[in-house]
Design a protein around this motif. Structure first.
Motif, PDB file in Angstrom:
ATOM      1  N   ALA A 127      51.201  32.034  45.447  1.00  0.00           N
ATOM      2  CA  ALA A 127      50.783  30.689  45.847  1.00  0.00           C
ATOM      3  C   ALA A 127      49.728  30.760  46.950  1.00  0.00           C
ATOM      4  CB  ALA A 127      51.983  29.876  46.312  1.00  0.00           C
ATOM      5  N   HIS A 128      49.278  29.598  47.394  1.00  0.00           N
ATOM      6  CA  HIS A 128      48.289  29.480  48.470  1.00  0.00           C
ATOM      7  C   HIS A 128      47.018  30.263  48.161  1.00  0.00           C
ATOM      8  CE1 HIS A 128      51.165  27.369  50.994  1.00  0.00           C
ATOM      9  NE2 HIS A 128      52.044  28.270  50.646  1.00  0.00           N
ATOM     10  N   GLY A 129      46.651  30.279  46.874  1.00  0.00           N
ATOM     11  CA  GLY A 129      45.390  30.907  46.493  1.00  0.00           C
ATOM     12  C   GLY A 129      45.390  32.413  46.547  1.00  0.00           C
ATOM     13  N   ILE A 130      46.568  33.047  46.666  1.00  0.00           N
ATOM     14  CA  ILE A 130      46.618  34.504  46.726  1.00  0.00           C
ATOM     15  C   ILE A 130      45.983  35.077  45.470  1.00  0.00           C
ATOM     16  CG2 ILE A 130      48.159  36.514  46.663  1.00  0.00           C
ATOM     17  CD1 ILE A 130      50.101  34.995  48.401  1.00  0.00           C
ATOM     18  N   GLY A 131      44.988  35.917  45.661  1.00  0.00           N
ATOM     19  CA  GLY A 131      44.352  36.583  44.538  1.00  0.00           C
ATOM     20  C   GLY A 131      43.096  35.924  44.015  1.00  0.00           C
TER      21      GLY A 131
ATOM     22  N   SER B 151      37.733  29.810  41.301  1.00  0.00           N
ATOM     23  CA  SER B 151      37.395  31.055  40.627  1.00  0.00           C
ATOM     24  C   SER B 151      38.616  31.643  39.935  1.00  0.00           C
ATOM     25  CB  SER B 151      36.858  32.074  41.644  1.00  0.00           C
ATOM     26  OG  SER B 151      36.684  33.339  41.030  1.00  0.00           O
ATOM     27  N   TYR B 152      38.364  32.390  38.859  1.00  0.00           N
ATOM     28  CA  TYR B 152      39.444  33.128  38.214  1.00  0.00           C
ATOM     29  C   TYR B 152      39.268  34.632  38.387  1.00  0.00           C
ATOM     30  CZ  TYR B 152      36.054  33.607  34.363  1.00  0.00           C
ATOM     31  OH  TYR B 152      34.940  33.874  33.611  1.00  0.00           O
ATOM     32  N   GLN B 153      38.265  35.037  39.174  1.00  0.00           N
ATOM     33  CA  GLN B 153      38.069  36.448  39.465  1.00  0.00           C
ATOM     34  C   GLN B 153      39.071  36.885  40.529  1.00  0.00           C
ATOM     35  OE1 GLN B 153      35.941  38.349  37.766  1.00  0.00           O
ATOM     36  NE2 GLN B 153      35.225  36.593  36.575  1.00  0.00           N
ATOM     37  N   LEU B 154      39.781  37.972  40.250  1.00  0.00           N
ATOM     38  CA  LEU B 154      40.747  38.469  41.219  1.00  0.00           C
ATOM     39  C   LEU B 154      40.039  38.972  42.467  1.00  0.00           C
ATOM     40  CD1 LEU B 154      43.124  40.503  38.877  1.00  0.00           C
ATOM     41  CD2 LEU B 154      43.729  38.452  40.157  1.00  0.00           C
ATOM     42  N   SER B 155      40.571  38.607  43.624  1.00  0.00           N
ATOM     43  CA  SER B 155      40.019  39.115  44.874  1.00  0.00           C
ATOM     44  C   SER B 155      40.642  40.466  45.188  1.00  0.00           C
ATOM     45  CB  SER B 155      40.305  38.136  46.021  1.00  0.00           C
ATOM     46  OG  SER B 155      41.693  37.996  46.232  1.00  0.00           O
ATOM     47  N   GLY B 156      39.927  41.270  45.967  1.00  0.00           N
ATOM     48  CA  GLY B 156      40.388  42.622  46.270  1.00  0.00           C
ATOM     49  C   GLY B 156      41.743  42.665  46.943  1.00  0.00           C
TER      50      GLY B 156
ATOM     51  N   SER C 263      38.440  21.170  33.020  1.00  0.00           N
ATOM     52  CA  SER C 263      37.986  22.412  33.657  1.00  0.00           C
ATOM     53  C   SER C 263      39.136  23.111  34.369  1.00  0.00           C
ATOM     54  CB  SER C 263      36.854  22.113  34.645  1.00  0.00           C
ATOM     55  OG  SER C 263      37.294  21.282  35.707  1.00  0.00           O
ATOM     56  N   ASN C 264      40.060  22.345  34.932  1.00  0.00           N
ATOM     57  CA  ASN C 264      41.210  22.958  35.601  1.00  0.00           C
ATOM     58  C   ASN C 264      42.134  23.653  34.618  1.00  0.00           C
ATOM     59  OD1 ASN C 264      40.581  22.386  38.282  1.00  0.00           O
ATOM     60  ND2 ASN C 264      41.492  20.342  38.191  1.00  0.00           N
ATOM     61  N   LEU C 265      42.265  23.073  33.429  1.00  0.00           N
ATOM     62  CA  LEU C 265      43.096  23.724  32.412  1.00  0.00           C
ATOM     63  C   LEU C 265      42.509  25.076  32.039  1.00  0.00           C
ATOM     64  CD1 LEU C 265      45.478  23.648  30.466  1.00  0.00           C
ATOM     65  CD2 LEU C 265      44.002  22.458  28.826  1.00  0.00           C
ATOM     66  N   THR C 266      41.206  25.111  31.811  1.00  0.00           N
ATOM     67  CA  THR C 266      40.534  26.367  31.472  1.00  0.00           C
ATOM     68  C   THR C 266      40.651  27.370  32.612  1.00  0.00           C
ATOM     69  OG1 THR C 266      38.957  25.226  30.029  1.00  0.00           O
ATOM     70  CG2 THR C 266      38.333  27.411  30.832  1.00  0.00           C
ATOM     71  N   LEU C 267      40.464  26.895  33.843  1.00  0.00           N
ATOM     72  CA  LEU C 267      40.556  27.765  35.009  1.00  0.00           C
ATOM     73  C   LEU C 267      41.948  28.378  35.119  1.00  0.00           C
ATOM     74  CD1 LEU C 267      39.419  28.900  37.668  1.00  0.00           C
ATOM     75  CD2 LEU C 267      40.046  26.725  38.766  1.00  0.00           C
ATOM     76  N   SER C 268      42.976  27.568  34.905  1.00  0.00           N
ATOM     77  CA  SER C 268      44.342  28.081  35.024  1.00  0.00           C
ATOM     78  C   SER C 268      44.643  29.130  33.954  1.00  0.00           C
ATOM     79  CB  SER C 268      45.353  26.933  34.944  1.00  0.00           C
ATOM     80  OG  SER C 268      45.362  26.328  33.663  1.00  0.00           O
ATOM     81  N   GLU C 269      44.136  28.918  32.747  1.00  0.00           N
ATOM     82  CA  GLU C 269      44.340  29.879  31.673  1.00  0.00           C
ATOM     83  C   GLU C 269      43.652  31.205  31.994  1.00  0.00           C
ATOM     84  OE1 GLU C 269      42.685  27.654  28.490  1.00  0.00           O
ATOM     85  OE2 GLU C 269      44.577  26.618  27.981  1.00  0.00           O
ATOM     86  N   ARG C 270      42.448  31.127  32.539  1.00  0.00           N
ATOM     87  CA  ARG C 270      41.706  32.346  32.853  1.00  0.00           C
ATOM     88  C   ARG C 270      42.327  33.100  34.019  1.00  0.00           C
ATOM     89  NH1 ARG C 270      35.398  30.290  31.893  1.00  0.00           N
ATOM     90  NH2 ARG C 270      35.555  30.286  29.594  1.00  0.00           N
ATOM     91  N   ARG C 271      42.913  32.372  34.958  1.00  0.00           N
ATOM     92  CA  ARG C 271      43.611  33.044  36.055  1.00  0.00           C
ATOM     93  C   ARG C 271      44.804  33.833  35.530  1.00  0.00           C
ATOM     94  NH1 ARG C 271      43.463  28.488  40.965  1.00  0.00           N
ATOM     95  NH2 ARG C 271      41.382  29.082  41.720  1.00  0.00           N
TER      96      ARG C 271
END
Length: 215
Positions: free
Chosen positions: A107-111, A116-121, A156-164
């Protein structure tokens, strides 16, 4: 209650009467998952044994059912303990859902950065640790679910959630978690856990959840 039902009930009681643990917080006695699974298996096995009409059918059925159920419960208890240890201080919550399901909540945007759906380091080492435990306990399946806040359109949020969700799945696969164990889906902004009227609430809603389900 007929004689066969009484016999089954007595067998189950004898098998499961003294296998509780103490809750470290309340001090009260409670059943762990292995015990509850053994109890469920014993009941099902005893009833199945009674149905056969054979002598000692309830006893043999209960013993077999308890062994199978207890084994599953113990396996899942061990997996939960390993995940809690691995994810200590990671910011990822480990939540028990029912008897044979765990939920890992990023949660809280971790990752992920906002939008964005790109994983952060920062999340790589955490997911690598999750993958390590999942590979040690392969007898479970995974449902990976992405969520967003309400900023932007619902489409767009649906697509974003799927890609995450897919990004998390891909990272786990890179560390040998088999794709056949995993399903991914996204709910977009439809399942908030906090208000979207504040920055902290929106941050909590930007999350990915990994549900681990005992097979």
């Amino acid at each position: 209650m007929n004689k066969k039902s009484v016999t089954a009930l007595m067998v189950v009681t004898l098998l499961t009467g003294c296998v509780n643990r103490e809750n470290a917080t309340t001090g009260e006695q409670e059943m762990n998952t292995a015990t509850k699974s053994a109890l469920g298996g014993a009941i099902a096995g005893a009833l199945a044994g009674v149905a056969t009409g054979k002598k000692n059918g309830a006893l043999f059925g209960a013993v077999g059912g308890a062994a199978i159920g207890g084994g599953i419960g113990y396996y899942f208890d061990q997996q939960e303990a390993a995940l809690r240890q691995e994810l200590l201080d990671s910011g990822v919550q480990v939540k028990r859902v029912g008897e044979n399901e765990l939920q890992l909540i990023m949660a809280h945007g971790i990752g992920f950065n906002t939008g964005s759906y790109q994983l952060s380091g920062s999340i790589f080492s955490t997911l690598n640790g999750v993958a390590k435990i999942l590979n040690e306990y392969p007898k479970s399946s995974l449902r990976i679910i992405g969520h967003t806040d309400s900023v932007g359109s619902s489409e767009s949020n649906l697509t974003l959630s799927e890609r995450r969700a897919e990004a998390v799945s891909s990272q786990l696969m890179q560390h040998n978690v088999k794709s056949g164990r995993m399903t991914t889906l996204g709910y977009g902004e439809r399942r908030p856990i906090a208000t979207n009227d504040t920055a902290s609430g929106r941050s909590a809603n930007r999350r990915v959840e990994i549900n681990i389900i005992a097979n």
